[in-house]
Scaffold this active site. Structure first.
Site, mmCIF file in Angstrom:
data_model
loop_
_atom_site.group_PDB
_atom_site.id
_atom_site.type_symbol
_atom_site.label_atom_id
_atom_site.label_comp_id
_atom_site.label_asym_id
_atom_site.label_seq_id
_atom_site.Cartn_x
_atom_site.Cartn_y
_atom_site.Cartn_z
ATOM 1 N N ARG A 157 25.206 -5.990 17.619
ATOM 2 C CA ARG A 157 24.302 -7.139 17.677
ATOM 3 C C ARG A 157 23.959 -7.645 16.273
ATOM 4 N NH1 ARG A 157 18.939 -6.439 21.076
ATOM 5 N NH2 ARG A 157 18.281 -5.275 19.242
ATOM 6 N N LYS A 184 19.160 -12.041 16.428
ATOM 7 C CA LYS A 184 17.945 -11.337 15.997
ATOM 8 C C LYS A 184 17.714 -11.696 14.533
ATOM 9 C CE LYS A 184 15.616 -6.911 16.545
ATOM 10 N NZ LYS A 184 14.417 -7.462 17.189
#
Ligand code: PMP
Length: 289
Positions: A50, A149
């Site tokens: 991620r 993120k």
């Protein structure tokens, strides 16, 4: 405390970043939140995937490989003698000038912080959290994909501020279409008539804990559905809980003054909490040896 900063392990006092770093000036960068349990880093590969996917999406080339980042994380834990920890890798655009243009930032800054951090919600895992559906909406994917993120968490912080003003433990975000998106720093699940329901992952962060929870639920034989939810689904739910690396599985007992279920963490939530605890204690990438 020893911090990893741009290839070196330095004492916290020496871990300094330029005031011209675009991570500071513009929130231009990405990060992860990872936990280590019992001498192992939990779901390290998923978090690194991620991190690197987030960086790619904002066109930021991480100057070290995933393997080097994994090593930096493990070495930071070792240097701090940690077996149970919360880990924060950060990659910023690096030092530039006061203009926005990322081309001015030649070298990304890479940081790894690891600290001791126990249960985030303390006694609320027993009592349940009180949540507020906040008026501020989750940043739409057309503007900035919540799947990234990024270091720009102001949207989340505004949600948290609103919940704080109302004396609530957590905020629940809706998206601009009126669907439930997520919590301020966690994903959300509803239990209704024995089914586990969670929103799809376009208008929220693709949580690692969310995935682990879905895996556990499937292994317990629960029916799992990914579909959009509205206020009705929250207020009329039998159980509601949030999931996140920091929060782990946090039961919600009240939303906007409506008591959820019998006002205590429900049976399915409790089973998932226990199973999550068991999984985190036994799985993961060894830190030592
Ligand atoms: N949503 C947001 C906005 C978050 O900050 C987090 C925490 N990283 C999550 C969801 C949960 O993600 P994870 O389970 O991977 O920690």
């Amino acid at each position: 405390m020893i911090i990893y900063l741009d290839g070196k392990y330095v004492p916290e006092e020496e871990a300094k970043v330029s005031v011209f770093d675009h991570g500071l000036l513009y929130g231009d960068g990405v990060f992860e939140g990872i936990r280590a349990y019992n001498g192992r880093v939990f779901r390290l590969d998923e978090h690194l995937a991620r991190l690197y996917d987030s960086a790619k999406t904002i066109d930021l080339a991480v100057p070290i490989t995933k393997e080097e980042m994994a090593e930096a994380i493990k070495e930071t834990l070792r240097k701090n003698n940690l077996r149970d920890a919360y880990i924060r890798p950060i990659v910023t655009r690096g030092k530039g000038d006061l203009g926005l243009d990322p081309r001015k930032c030649k070298v990304p800054t890479v940081i790894v912080i690891a600290v001791t951090w126990g249960a985030m919600y303390g006694d609320l895992y027993e009592k349940g959290l009180r949540a507020l559906c906040v008026s501020v909406r989750r940043t739409p994917p057309e503007s900035m994909p919540p799947n990234v993120k990024s270091l720009n968490y102001l949207n989340n912080i505004l949600a948290k501020i609103e919940a704080n003003y109302h004396g609530m433990d957590e905020a629940i975000f809706f998206d601009t279409q009126g669907h439930v998106a997520e919590g301020s720093g966690d994903n959300i699940f509803v239990v209704k008539n024995g089914e586990l329901i969670t929103p799809p992952t376009l208008n929220n962060l693709r949580g690692v804990t969310r995935l682990v929870t879905l895996e556990i639920a499937a292994s317990m034989g629960l029916t799992v559905v990914e579909r959009n939810l509205g206020y009705f689904d929250l207020y009329a739910a039998d159980e509601v809980f949030v999931t996140g690396t920091a929060a782990e599985i946090g039961p919600i007992r009240e939303i906007d003054g409506r008591v959820i279920g019998n006002g205590k963490p429900g049976p399915i939530t409790r089973q998932l909490m226990a199973a999550y605890k068991a999984v985190t204690q036994k799985e993961g990438t060894p830190i030592y040896g």
